[in-house]
Scaffold this motif. Structure first.
Motif, PDB file in Angstrom:
ATOM      1  N   ASP A 243      29.166   1.743  21.350  1.00 47.79           N
ATOM      2  CA  ASP A 243      29.258   0.378  21.877  1.00 47.79           C
ATOM      3  C   ASP A 243      29.501  -0.606  20.741  1.00 47.79           C
ATOM      4  OD1 ASP A 243      29.218  -1.617  23.812  1.00 47.79           O
ATOM      5  OD2 ASP A 243      27.072  -1.948  23.582  1.00 47.79           O
TER       6      ASP A 243
ATOM      7  N   THR B  14      39.980   8.828  22.832  1.00 47.80           N
ATOM      8  CA  THR B  14      41.368   8.622  22.421  1.00 47.80           C
ATOM      9  C   THR B  14      41.623   9.453  21.182  1.00 47.80           C
ATOM     10  OG1 THR B  14      40.828   6.723  21.032  1.00 47.80           O
ATOM     11  CG2 THR B  14      41.393   6.268  23.320  1.00 47.80           C
TER      12      THR B  14
ATOM     13  N   VAL C  92      31.999  11.795  29.156  1.00 43.95           N
ATOM     14  CA  VAL C  92      33.358  11.644  29.690  1.00 43.95           C
ATOM     15  C   VAL C  92      33.354  11.986  31.173  1.00 43.95           C
ATOM     16  CG1 VAL C  92      35.705  12.597  29.614  1.00 43.95           C
ATOM     17  CG2 VAL C  92      34.531  12.005  27.487  1.00 43.95           C
TER      18      VAL C  92
ATOM     19  N   VAL D 255      33.376   3.404  24.477  1.00 41.16           N
ATOM     20  CA  VAL D 255      32.552   3.137  25.657  1.00 41.16           C
ATOM     21  C   VAL D 255      33.394   2.431  26.708  1.00 41.16           C
ATOM     22  CG1 VAL D 255      30.528   1.888  26.515  1.00 41.16           C
ATOM     23  CG2 VAL D 255      30.443   3.006  24.302  1.00 41.16           C
ATOM     24  N   GLU D 256      33.250   2.858  27.952  1.00 35.85           N
ATOM     25  CA  GLU D 256      33.925   2.183  29.057  1.00 35.85           C
ATOM     26  C   GLU D 256      33.306   0.794  29.225  1.00 35.85           C
ATOM     27  OE1 GLU D 256      36.518   3.061  30.566  1.00 35.85           O
ATOM     28  OE2 GLU D 256      36.647   5.216  30.170  1.00 35.85           O
ATOM     29  N   PRO D 257      34.125  -0.228  29.472  1.00 35.06           N
ATOM     30  CA  PRO D 257      33.598  -1.603  29.545  1.00 35.06           C
ATOM     31  C   PRO D 257      32.494  -1.784  30.575  1.00 35.06           C
ATOM     32  CG  PRO D 257      35.999  -1.603  29.566  1.00 35.06           C
ATOM     33  CD  PRO D 257      35.570  -0.176  29.643  1.00 35.06           C
ATOM     34  N   TYR D 258      32.612  -1.155  31.732  1.00 36.36           N
ATOM     35  CA  TYR D 258      31.601  -1.357  32.760  1.00 36.36           C
ATOM     36  C   TYR D 258      30.293  -0.638  32.451  1.00 36.36           C
ATOM     37  CZ  TYR D 258      32.918   3.263  34.413  1.00 36.36           C
ATOM     38  OH  TYR D 258      33.169   4.601  34.495  1.00 36.36           O
ATOM     39  N   ALA D 259      30.311   0.363  31.569  1.00 35.86           N
ATOM     40  CA  ALA D 259      29.096   1.120  31.250  1.00 35.86           C
ATOM     41  C   ALA D 259      28.057   0.238  30.570  1.00 35.86           C
ATOM     42  CB  ALA D 259      29.429   2.315  30.367  1.00 35.86           C
TER      43      ALA D 259
ATOM     44  N   ALA E 163      32.111   9.287  33.215  1.00 35.96           N
ATOM     45  CA  ALA E 163      32.941   8.086  33.068  1.00 35.96           C
ATOM     46  C   ALA E 163      32.218   6.960  32.341  1.00 35.96           C
ATOM     47  CB  ALA E 163      33.467   7.616  34.423  1.00 35.96           C
ATOM     48  N   LEU E 164      31.350   7.314  31.401  1.00 38.59           N
ATOM     49  CA  LEU E 164      30.687   6.307  30.584  1.00 38.59           C
ATOM     50  C   LEU E 164      31.453   6.032  29.301  1.00 38.59           C
ATOM     51  CD1 LEU E 164      26.987   7.454  31.025  1.00 38.59           C
ATOM     52  CD2 LEU E 164      28.143   5.530  32.116  1.00 38.59           C
ATOM     53  N   VAL E 165      32.226   7.007  28.844  1.00 34.98           N
ATOM     54  CA  VAL E 165      33.060   6.844  27.659  1.00 34.98           C
ATOM     55  C   VAL E 165      34.413   7.491  27.937  1.00 34.98           C
ATOM     56  CG1 VAL E 165      31.083   6.902  26.061  1.00 34.98           C
ATOM     57  CG2 VAL E 165      32.341   8.999  26.528  1.00 34.98           C
ATOM     58  N   HIS E 166      35.387   7.138  27.127  1.00 33.08           N
ATOM     59  CA  HIS E 166      36.644   7.878  27.137  1.00 33.08           C
ATOM     60  C   HIS E 166      37.013   8.206  25.695  1.00 33.08           C
ATOM     61  CE1 HIS E 166      38.263   3.759  26.625  1.00 33.08           C
ATOM     62  NE2 HIS E 166      39.231   4.349  25.950  1.00 33.08           N
TER      63      HIS E 166
END
Length: 133
Positions: free
Chosen positions: A73, A109, A101, A46-50, A104-107
């Motif tokens: 999360d 790896t 993706v 999860v992207e931190p800002y989401a 831009a809610l998750v990325h």
């Protein structure tokens, strides 16, 4: 009425199977733009800002999208883990994660491929060198 003269059994709740077919969750799509990066062992983070901004509560997200963000999360999850945890086909989870993706809610790896890992003999040499110190 069946040929035997009695009514067929009615299905309720879990006996009826899934109410929403997987293609309805993905709006008929079988691929997403991010599909090439989404193999079974790809980790979804999860992207931190989401999580901080409450983007997860966006009304445009389906319940499955929200559930993916909530599961990831807690800790990064692989595509295979998400499919098992949500009881959905892997292809559906790939499309849903691809949507997240794109938003831009998750990325995603990817683990280091085995071919790119250092050779075991090099690691043994390093350990031997450290022990000699």
């Amino acid at each position: 009425m069946s040929p035997e003269g009695h009514d067929p059994p009615l299905w309720f709740d879990d006996d009826a199977g899934p109410v929403v077919r997987p293609y309805a969750m993905t709006r008929g799509r079988t691929r997403s733009p991010a599909q090439s990066r989404l193999d079974l062992i790809a980790l979804v983070v999860v992207e931190p800002y989401a999580e901080d901004t409450g983007v997860v509560l966006d009304r445009s997200l389906s319940p499955e999208h929200v559930e993916i963000v909530e599961l990831c999360d807690l800790a990064p999850r692989s595509i295979a883990e998400l499919a098992a945890g949500l009881d959905l086909p892997v292809g559906v989870v790939r499309v849903l994660v691809g949507d997240l993706v794109d938003d831009a809610l998750v990325h995603v790896t990817r683990p280091v491929p085995p071919a790119e890992l250092p050779d075991e003999s090099i690691l043994r040499d390093v350990i031997s060198g450290l022990r000699a110190l």
